[in-house]
Design an enzyme around this catalytic site. Structure first.
Site, PDB file in Angstrom:
ATOM      1  N   THR A 139       0.822  -1.220   0.000  1.00 34.62           N
ATOM      2  CA  THR A 139       0.000   0.000   0.000  1.00 34.62           C
ATOM      3  C   THR A 139       0.853   1.266   0.000  1.00 34.62           C
ATOM      4  O   THR A 139       1.841   1.356   0.718  1.00 34.62           O
ATOM      5  CB  THR A 139      -0.928   0.000   1.227  1.00 34.62           C
ATOM      6  OG1 THR A 139      -1.687  -1.206   1.203  1.00 34.62           O
ATOM      7  CG2 THR A 139      -1.875   1.187   1.225  1.00 34.62           C
ATOM      8  N   GLU A 252      -4.447 -13.631  -0.754  1.00 38.48           N
ATOM      9  CA  GLU A 252      -4.759 -12.735   0.363  1.00 38.48           C
ATOM     10  C   GLU A 252      -6.254 -12.429   0.436  1.00 38.48           C
ATOM     11  O   GLU A 252      -6.827 -12.310   1.510  1.00 38.48           O
ATOM     12  CB  GLU A 252      -3.977 -11.418   0.239  1.00 38.48           C
ATOM     13  CG  GLU A 252      -4.045 -10.665   1.559  1.00 38.48           C
ATOM     14  CD  GLU A 252      -3.610  -9.226   1.480  1.00 38.48           C
ATOM     15  OE1 GLU A 252      -3.277  -8.743   0.395  1.00 38.48           O
ATOM     16  OE2 GLU A 252      -3.636  -8.577   2.539  1.00 38.48           O
TER      17      GLU A 252
END
Ligand SMILES: Cc1cc2nc3c(=O)[nH]c(=O)nc-3n(C[C@H](O)[C@H](O)[C@H](O)COP(=O)(O)OP(=O)(O)OC[C@H]3O[C@@H](n4cnc5c(N)ncnc54)[C@H](O)[C@@H]3O)c2cc1C
Length: 404
Positions: A139, A252
């Site tokens: 991120t 994920e």
């Protein structure tokens, strides 16, 4: 799909006994610990030390990654053995994935799929033996949902990449041995064809880690300032990071599956049996019973989705929309359960109970619900992926990427 154990039942019962005896010996002292949640600020050094030791012990026997190939440090076992290990460990209140709560459990299969033979022989054994902690570092401040906009640059310089940039909301509160990082390897290249994945030693010069204290625990900002990473550590090849991302994100985002059960309901029932309002146990209240029944039903569905995905993954038949479906549902259930807990026990649901495992602490369930909707991709991402995979708004149904 068949959730029953398939291997010769005698072999499995011998294995179960071996696991039980081993755990009895090696989980000694665990009852003194209160397992904390993944991003917890509550975890103390004693618990951290126990987890790391346990990971090494399990890893040493090939039990941390039971189904991975033996030549890379895995157990070379069948799905049935993994189910036995998971269920036996579950009795101690901790899942196999959470023993060593790093993201190695997702990174290892991605390396198995995309790494060269030399990379697998170098990177996998320490990971599978439970010796290294790995953070996933994706991120960036400008937006996490659209990770293809990655601005952290990794420019080739001889036999190294030089990394500069910043990531946010990553990791845990103990330092990482490695960072598993999405980088932009070709700043002028077209979208999706300009990315790479680097496996970066956490102690490299030029890395600064700054904790971010969030409502539900600790994450970090990571700064890369001219960090030199050997080109050998680029996984998946030059400008092929988007393919690696697809495998990673599929795992994920729910494709990994799970087999452990959620112990929350048991504790709620116990609490409501023991807690009296005007001399009457809470459990006698029909509206409380209704809410507990809803919790049970929904958690059971979560468990079935998780188990189904686990099965699909290990028989190598990717479920087209199972990951997004599971994650979306699971996170909404968690949020609803936080609301139900507040209705059942009022302000008591907002007071931490340090005497129990954090995952069943009512206050933590309430507090972490909203954050969980965002972690590792948001609910909107789940909805988008689900829609694409079932063919909503697109002429063809998107296929699930292959995982391992
Ligand atoms: C508890 C927690 C743990 C985390 N752990 C990690 C970690 O270990 N490693 C890591 O790399 N990151 C981690 N993250 C970051 C996480 O992956 C990102 O927060 C997430 O992907 C969303 O990115 P963002 O925060 O930049 O929100 P944005 O992408 O800026 O989104 C903002 C809002 O817009 C919505 N939105 C965005 N795009 C669309 C679209 N196309 N359609 C509809 N709605 C859209 C989003 O759903 C959201 O509501 C963690 C986050 C949390 C909360």
């Amino acid at each position: 799909m068949d959730f029953n154990l398939q291997a010769d039942s005698r072999e499995i019962s011998v294995f179960r006994k071996e696991v039980q005896e081993w755990l009895q010996e090696n989980m000694r002292g665990a009852e003194e610990l209160r397992w904390s949640a993944t991003w917890s600020t509550r975890e103390n050094e004693e618990e951290y030390g126990f987890r790391r030791k346990l990971a090494r012990k399990l890893g040493g026997r090939g039990w941390l990654f039971p189904m991975f190939p033996v030549e890379y440090g895995g157990g070379g076992l069948a799905i049935d053995h993994q189910l036995v290990l998971e269920s036996e460990l579950d009795r101690y209140g901790i899942s196999l994935a959470a023993v060593f709560y790093t993201l190695a459990r997702i990174v290892a299969p991605v390396i198995l799929k995309w790494g060269t033979e030399e990379q697998k022989r170098n990177f996998l054994p320490p990971m599978l033996r439970g010796e290294v902690s790995v953070w996933q570092v994706l991120t960036e401040p400008q937006g996490g949902s659209d990770i293809a906009t990655c601005r952290t640059k990794a420019i080739r310089d001889g036999d190294h990449y030089v990394v500069n940039g910043q990531k946010v909301m990553v990791g845990y509160h103990h330092p990482p041995d490695f960072l598993w990082t999405l980088v932009c390897t070709d700043p002028s290249g077209p979208r999706h064809e300009n990315l790479g994945w680097l496996y970066i030693p956490g102690n490299s010069d030029g890395i600064t880690i700054q904790p971010m204290r969030l409502m539900m625990g600790i994450k970090n900002a990571v700064f890369f300032d001219n960090v030199r990473v050997p080109a050998f550590n680029l996984v998946g090849g030059e400008n092929n990071g988007w393919s690696v991302a697809n495998t990673h994100l599929e795992l994920e985002h729910g494709g990994e599956g799970r087999v452990g059960a959620d112990p929350l309901v048991e504790r709620v029932v116990e609490y409501c049996r023991e807690t009296r309002v005007a001399a009457t146990p809470l459990l006698e209240d029909t509206s409380v019973r209704d809410m507990i029944a809803d919790m049970m039903i929904e958690l059971h569905v979560v468990h079935l989705f998780a188990r189904r995905n686990f099965w699909h993954r290990y028989v190598r038949e990717p479920h087209p929309y199972g990951g997004a479906q599971f994650r979306y549902y699971q996170r909404m259930v968690r949020l609803r359960n936080g609301e139900r807990l507040q209705q059942i026990m009022g302000y008591h649901a907002l007071v931490p109970d340090l005497t129990v495992n954090e995952v069943v602490d009512f206050e933590y369930v309430v507090r972490s619900g909203p954050g969980m909707l965002h972690g590792g991709g948001t609910l909107d991402t789940d909805r988008l992926v689900f829609a694409r995979r079932v063919g909503l708004g697109r002429p063809t149904k998107e296929k699930a990427p292959e995982t391992i």
